[in-house]
Design a protein around this motif. Sequence first.
Motif, PDB file in Angstrom:
ATOM      1  N   VAL A  98       0.574   6.943  -9.277  1.00  0.00           N
ATOM      2  CA  VAL A  98       0.586   5.976  -8.511  1.00  0.00           C
ATOM      3  C   VAL A  98       2.202   5.850  -7.926  1.00  0.00           C
ATOM      4  CG1 VAL A  98       1.454   4.202 -10.238  1.00  0.00           C
ATOM      5  CG2 VAL A  98       0.212   3.443  -8.147  1.00  0.00           C
ATOM      6  N   ASP A  99       3.026   6.513  -8.684  1.00  0.00           N
ATOM      7  CA  ASP A  99       4.264   6.428  -8.317  1.00  0.00           C
ATOM      8  C   ASP A  99       4.659   7.808  -7.350  1.00  0.00           C
ATOM      9  OD1 ASP A  99       4.252   8.503 -10.242  1.00  0.00           O
ATOM     10  OD2 ASP A  99       5.889   7.831 -11.373  1.00  0.00           O
ATOM     11  N   ALA A 100       3.862   8.424  -6.657  1.00  0.00           N
ATOM     12  CA  ALA A 100       4.147   9.578  -5.862  1.00  0.00           C
ATOM     13  C   ALA A 100       5.019   9.211  -4.681  1.00  0.00           C
ATOM     14  CB  ALA A 100       2.954  10.158  -5.516  1.00  0.00           C
ATOM     15  N   ASP A 101       5.965  10.231  -4.147  1.00  0.00           N
ATOM     16  CA  ASP A 101       6.769   9.667  -2.831  1.00  0.00           C
ATOM     17  C   ASP A 101       5.832  10.286  -1.925  1.00  0.00           C
ATOM     18  OD1 ASP A 101       7.309  12.413  -3.090  1.00  0.00           O
ATOM     19  OD2 ASP A 101       8.981  12.281  -4.207  1.00  0.00           O
ATOM     20  N   VAL A 102       6.427  10.048  -0.562  1.00  0.00           N
ATOM     21  CA  VAL A 102       5.938  10.499   0.840  1.00  0.00           C
ATOM     22  C   VAL A 102       5.887  11.978   0.756  1.00  0.00           C
ATOM     23  CG1 VAL A 102       6.432  10.444   3.153  1.00  0.00           C
ATOM     24  CG2 VAL A 102       6.891   8.286   1.749  1.00  0.00           C
ATOM     25  N   ALA A 103       6.711  12.699   0.265  1.00  0.00           N
ATOM     26  CA  ALA A 103       6.875  14.162   0.310  1.00  0.00           C
ATOM     27  C   ALA A 103       5.629  14.802  -0.577  1.00  0.00           C
ATOM     28  CB  ALA A 103       8.124  14.690  -0.261  1.00  0.00           C
ATOM     29  N   GLN A 104       5.251  14.132  -1.651  1.00  0.00           N
ATOM     30  CA  GLN A 104       4.277  14.587  -2.451  1.00  0.00           C
ATOM     31  C   GLN A 104       3.027  14.182  -1.784  1.00  0.00           C
ATOM     32  OE1 GLN A 104       5.784  12.421  -6.224  1.00  0.00           O
ATOM     33  NE2 GLN A 104       5.168  14.363  -7.129  1.00  0.00           N
ATOM     34  N   VAL A 105       2.736  13.075  -1.163  1.00  0.00           N
ATOM     35  CA  VAL A 105       1.570  12.868  -0.473  1.00  0.00           C
ATOM     36  C   VAL A 105       1.300  13.762   0.651  1.00  0.00           C
ATOM     37  CG1 VAL A 105       0.311  11.053   0.953  1.00  0.00           C
ATOM     38  CG2 VAL A 105       1.665  10.469  -1.299  1.00  0.00           C
ATOM     39  N   GLU A 106       2.317  13.764   1.267  1.00  0.00           N
ATOM     40  CA  GLU A 106       2.049  14.810   2.603  1.00  0.00           C
ATOM     41  C   GLU A 106       1.767  16.010   2.366  1.00  0.00           C
ATOM     42  OE1 GLU A 106       5.599  15.939   4.780  1.00  0.00           O
ATOM     43  OE2 GLU A 106       4.813  15.281   6.586  1.00  0.00           O
ATOM     44  N   ASN A 107       2.371  16.682   1.088  1.00  0.00           N
ATOM     45  CA  ASN A 107       2.163  17.967   0.730  1.00  0.00           C
ATOM     46  C   ASN A 107       0.626  18.182   0.173  1.00  0.00           C
ATOM     47  OD1 ASN A 107       2.727  20.935  -0.322  1.00  0.00           O
ATOM     48  ND2 ASN A 107       2.603  19.936  -2.372  1.00  0.00           N
ATOM     49  N   VAL A 108       0.001  16.992  -0.575  1.00  0.00           N
ATOM     50  CA  VAL A 108      -1.141  17.177  -1.115  1.00  0.00           C
ATOM     51  C   VAL A 108      -2.203  17.060  -0.018  1.00  0.00           C
ATOM     52  CG1 VAL A 108      -2.747  16.081  -2.467  1.00  0.00           C
ATOM     53  CG2 VAL A 108      -0.608  16.526  -3.668  1.00  0.00           C
ATOM     54  N   LEU A 109      -1.915  16.264   0.949  1.00  0.00           N
ATOM     55  CA  LEU A 109      -2.772  16.185   2.067  1.00  0.00           C
ATOM     56  C   LEU A 109      -2.945  17.189   2.978  1.00  0.00           C
ATOM     57  CD1 LEU A 109      -2.341  12.339   3.130  1.00  0.00           C
ATOM     58  CD2 LEU A 109      -4.234  13.228   1.670  1.00  0.00           C
ATOM     59  N   SER A 110      -1.845  17.962   3.162  1.00  0.00           N
ATOM     60  CA  SER A 110      -1.711  18.887   4.019  1.00  0.00           C
ATOM     61  C   SER A 110      -2.635  19.922   3.470  1.00  0.00           C
ATOM     62  CB  SER A 110      -0.429  19.612   4.202  1.00  0.00           C
ATOM     63  OG  SER A 110       0.463  18.793   4.645  1.00  0.00           O
ATOM     64  N   THR A 111      -2.694  20.196   2.156  1.00  0.00           N
ATOM     65  CA  THR A 111      -3.425  21.149   1.531  1.00  0.00           C
ATOM     66  C   THR A 111      -4.767  20.712   1.634  1.00  0.00           C
ATOM     67  OG1 THR A 111      -1.556  21.832  -0.006  1.00  0.00           O
ATOM     68  CG2 THR A 111      -3.868  22.592  -0.633  1.00  0.00           C
ATOM     69  N   ALA A 112      -5.296  19.593   1.191  1.00  0.00           N
ATOM     70  CA  ALA A 112      -6.555  19.027   1.326  1.00  0.00           C
ATOM     71  C   ALA A 112      -7.285  19.203   2.663  1.00  0.00           C
ATOM     72  CB  ALA A 112      -6.511  17.697   0.810  1.00  0.00           C
ATOM     73  N   LEU A 113      -6.282  18.824   3.860  1.00  0.00           N
ATOM     74  CA  LEU A 113      -7.103  18.922   5.137  1.00  0.00           C
ATOM     75  C   LEU A 113      -7.220  20.516   5.395  1.00  0.00           C
ATOM     76  CD1 LEU A 113      -4.923  16.402   6.976  1.00  0.00           C
ATOM     77  CD2 LEU A 113      -7.135  16.321   6.391  1.00  0.00           C
TER      78      LEU A 113
END
Length: 490
Positions: A98-113
């Motif tokens: 829950v404490d993930a930052d913007v960079a972590q979210v962007e990295n994970v979402l890029s891989t998932a997409l």
Amino acid sequence: MTVGIAAFGNGSEDLVEGLSMGLGKSFRLVRRSESLEELMGACQAGLAQVALFFGDGHAVDATTVDRLRALGVVVLVLHQEQAERKRLAKVGAVTLPVDADVAQVENVLSTALESLGTRTEPDPVADGSPGAVPRVRVESSWSLVTAWSVPGAGNPGLADHRPPEGNSGQERTPVEAVERTTGGGPGEVVVRPDGGTPVIRESADPPRVLAVWGPAGAPGRTTVAVNVAAELAMEGRRVILLDADAYGASVAAHLGLLDESAGLAQACRLADQGRLDAAALERVRVPLTLGAGSLDVLSGLTRPERWTELRGPALAVVLDVCASLYDHVVIDSGFCLEADEELSFDTMAPRRNAAALTVLGYADRVYAVGEATAVGLPRLVRSVPALLDAAPRAQAVVLMNKVRQSAVGRFPERQLREAWERFGPPLPIGSFLPFSSEVADLALRNGNVLAESAPQSELRRAVRSLVCAPAQRSRKSSVFYATTRRVRSR
């Protein structure tokens, strides 16, 4: 290109602010939803390609994830507890603390997409394993023959080849077979140069997932499914029998079990929540002992109006778990294969026939059971093309059930085969099951399988020949005539 994010729940203010202001390189928060329905609507409207859930993962289940993935949407859940993140990952969601930052979210979402929607097809091999392409042998000096198959139909007499890109799969495609063999191993197909019906060389071991299907009416689907599972269990294998008929479940009645529990519905409910494992499956199954083996049963729905409890995504998870725990999974499938085209634009609506379509799409082999009568044979002929479309990767085997002279005439097997070759699809009849009302009635009345009530009957011998080793089919085989004692426990 900026990817839109629709969020639901109360999350970190820093993360929400960062996404709202577009601090990430390619993602931006476009909608804060007050309800799950509002989030789904935003995704359906094309406003967002990512569904972000903050904290509360209870709204996320296998069905929700499947609906969003069908729209090309990635599901990301931010949750504090690791156990909950593990559960959510089982249903197909991407998870982060829950404490993930913007960079972590962007990295994970890029891989998932990047990986969304990609599938890995099994490479064709010639070893008779599930998904393999069987070798073709020619009984002559010919070095090249052309065999015809419905692309992706998984015909037992012909190689299972998928159509090339751009092919709708409606046209028959020639399959060139250049290999000649002399030994003839298990799973091999023999193509006759005179144009006759291909001969199927039997595999040494049945596939792991077996589905039994038949058209409308009462061709004997459940009788075949129950006794195929029993024969496999009596050989010492671990077998589970699933009743996935959403219109008229009857496996429990055939085995003399109380069916109030609807074990398959319970398993689907647990799978939908990401909580189905070996321990949970053991709690909802009904164990039976047959000879030296064990047969576990997941009973079907007690009423057909409960069909919404057999959601396709959840049932697929149940099949995955069962296939990982058992030697064989035998499934009694419903008859209707209609895809609900009028609902195809509404991904929120459950599919009436999702259970049957999911089972057939998952199976390694499908037994298509037809009744050998003037009504049953035409029904099967008209229904097989829909079956081949629904089971593109399965090996389809046609079974003619209730074969008798009174319904067909003299030499019923020959007449049925000739009629099938003239009017039926290019799929040979795999076996003929004789009609014996006394044997079937006795087994059903006592809640027994054929191996218990009539171990020496012709019907039991025919069913056993579908899955047992050739040496065990002899009338003198001690294994063939072994009687069993079943112990029911809960």
